[in-house]
Design a protein around this motif. Structure first.
Motif, PDB file in Angstrom:
ATOM      1  N   GLY A  31       0.785  -1.223   0.000  1.00 32.41           N
ATOM      2  CA  GLY A  31       0.000   0.000   0.000  1.00 32.41           C
ATOM      3  C   GLY A  31       0.818   1.276   0.000  1.00 32.41           C
ATOM      4  O   GLY A  31       0.262   2.363   0.019  1.00 32.41           O
ATOM      5  N   TYR A  32       2.142   1.129   0.002  1.00 32.17           N
ATOM      6  CA  TYR A  32       3.018   2.302   0.018  1.00 32.17           C
ATOM      7  C   TYR A  32       3.782   2.441  -1.296  1.00 32.17           C
ATOM      8  O   TYR A  32       4.357   1.471  -1.788  1.00 32.17           O
ATOM      9  N   ILE A  51       8.460   3.575  -7.244  1.00 30.65           N
ATOM     10  CA  ILE A  51       7.650   2.444  -7.657  1.00 30.65           C
ATOM     11  C   ILE A  51       6.334   2.527  -6.893  1.00 30.65           C
ATOM     12  O   ILE A  51       6.304   2.836  -5.697  1.00 30.65           O
ATOM     13  N   SER A  52       5.248   2.269  -7.603  1.00 27.27           N
ATOM     14  CA  SER A  52       3.936   2.367  -6.982  1.00 27.27           C
ATOM     15  C   SER A  52       3.701   1.201  -6.031  1.00 27.27           C
ATOM     16  O   SER A  52       4.422   0.200  -6.049  1.00 27.27           O
ATOM     17  N   ALA A  53       2.666   1.331  -5.229  1.00 26.14           N
ATOM     18  CA  ALA A  53       2.357   0.297  -4.244  1.00 26.14           C
ATOM     19  C   ALA A  53       2.131  -1.065  -4.903  1.00 26.14           C
ATOM     20  O   ALA A  53       2.526  -2.097  -4.372  1.00 26.14           O
ATOM     21  N   SER A 102      -2.819   5.661  -3.002  1.00 26.40           N
ATOM     22  CA  SER A 102      -3.656   4.705  -3.731  1.00 26.40           C
ATOM     23  C   SER A 102      -3.848   5.144  -5.178  1.00 26.40           C
ATOM     24  O   SER A 102      -4.846   4.811  -5.799  1.00 26.40           O
ATOM     25  N   PHE A 103      -2.862   5.889  -5.680  1.00 23.54           N
ATOM     26  CA  PHE A 103      -2.937   6.307  -7.070  1.00 23.54           C
ATOM     27  C   PHE A 103      -2.180   5.330  -7.968  1.00 23.54           C
ATOM     28  O   PHE A 103      -1.324   4.591  -7.524  1.00 23.54           O
TER      29      PHE A 103
END
Length: 126
Positions: A31-32, A51-53, A102-103
């Motif tokens: 989630g991070y 890097i996205s979650a 959360s994007f």
């Protein structure tokens, strides 16, 4: 207590490779978004990669495109930054940082990140 700990830094000859790790303790990285930043002596800190979650989105600064690779292993609660074809200009203290988002896309401005590690020194000799 939320902590990020970087490791893997050291001395490498120009053209060599390193893999930096960013391990979380006290919380799950799920989630991070995770960002890697670096600060060379006498210079401002700059965003290197994020890097996205979900791991589905990555972003690189123009100065490191083609030479750096970011990845994550949520099972190990760790994010990695691989440095290939290193150059003396890559010498810096490297920091990882985390923000719960959360994007779809990760972002690099450091102001977006809430939790920071202490950094690991990377020195590239010519």
């Amino acid at each position: 207590q939320l902590q990020l700990v970087e490791s893997g830094g050291g001395l490498v000859q120009s053209g060599g490779s390193l893999r930096l790790s960013c391990a979380a303790s006290g919380f799950s990285l799920n989630g991070y978004d995770i960002g890697w930043f670096r600060q060379a002596s006498g210079k401002e800190r700059e965003g290197v990669s994020c890097i996205s979650a979900s791991g589905g989105s990555t972003k690189y600064a123009d100065s490191v495109k083609g030479g750096f690779t970011i990845s994550r292993d949520n099972a190990k609660n760790t994010v990695y930054l691989r440095i290939d074809s290193s150059e003396p200009e890559d010498t810096a203290v490297y920091y990882c940082a985390a923000v719960r988002r959360s994007f779809l896309l990760c972002v690099l401005p450091e102001s977006k990140y809430d939790y920071w590690g202490q950094g690991t020194q990377v020195t590239v000799s010519s």
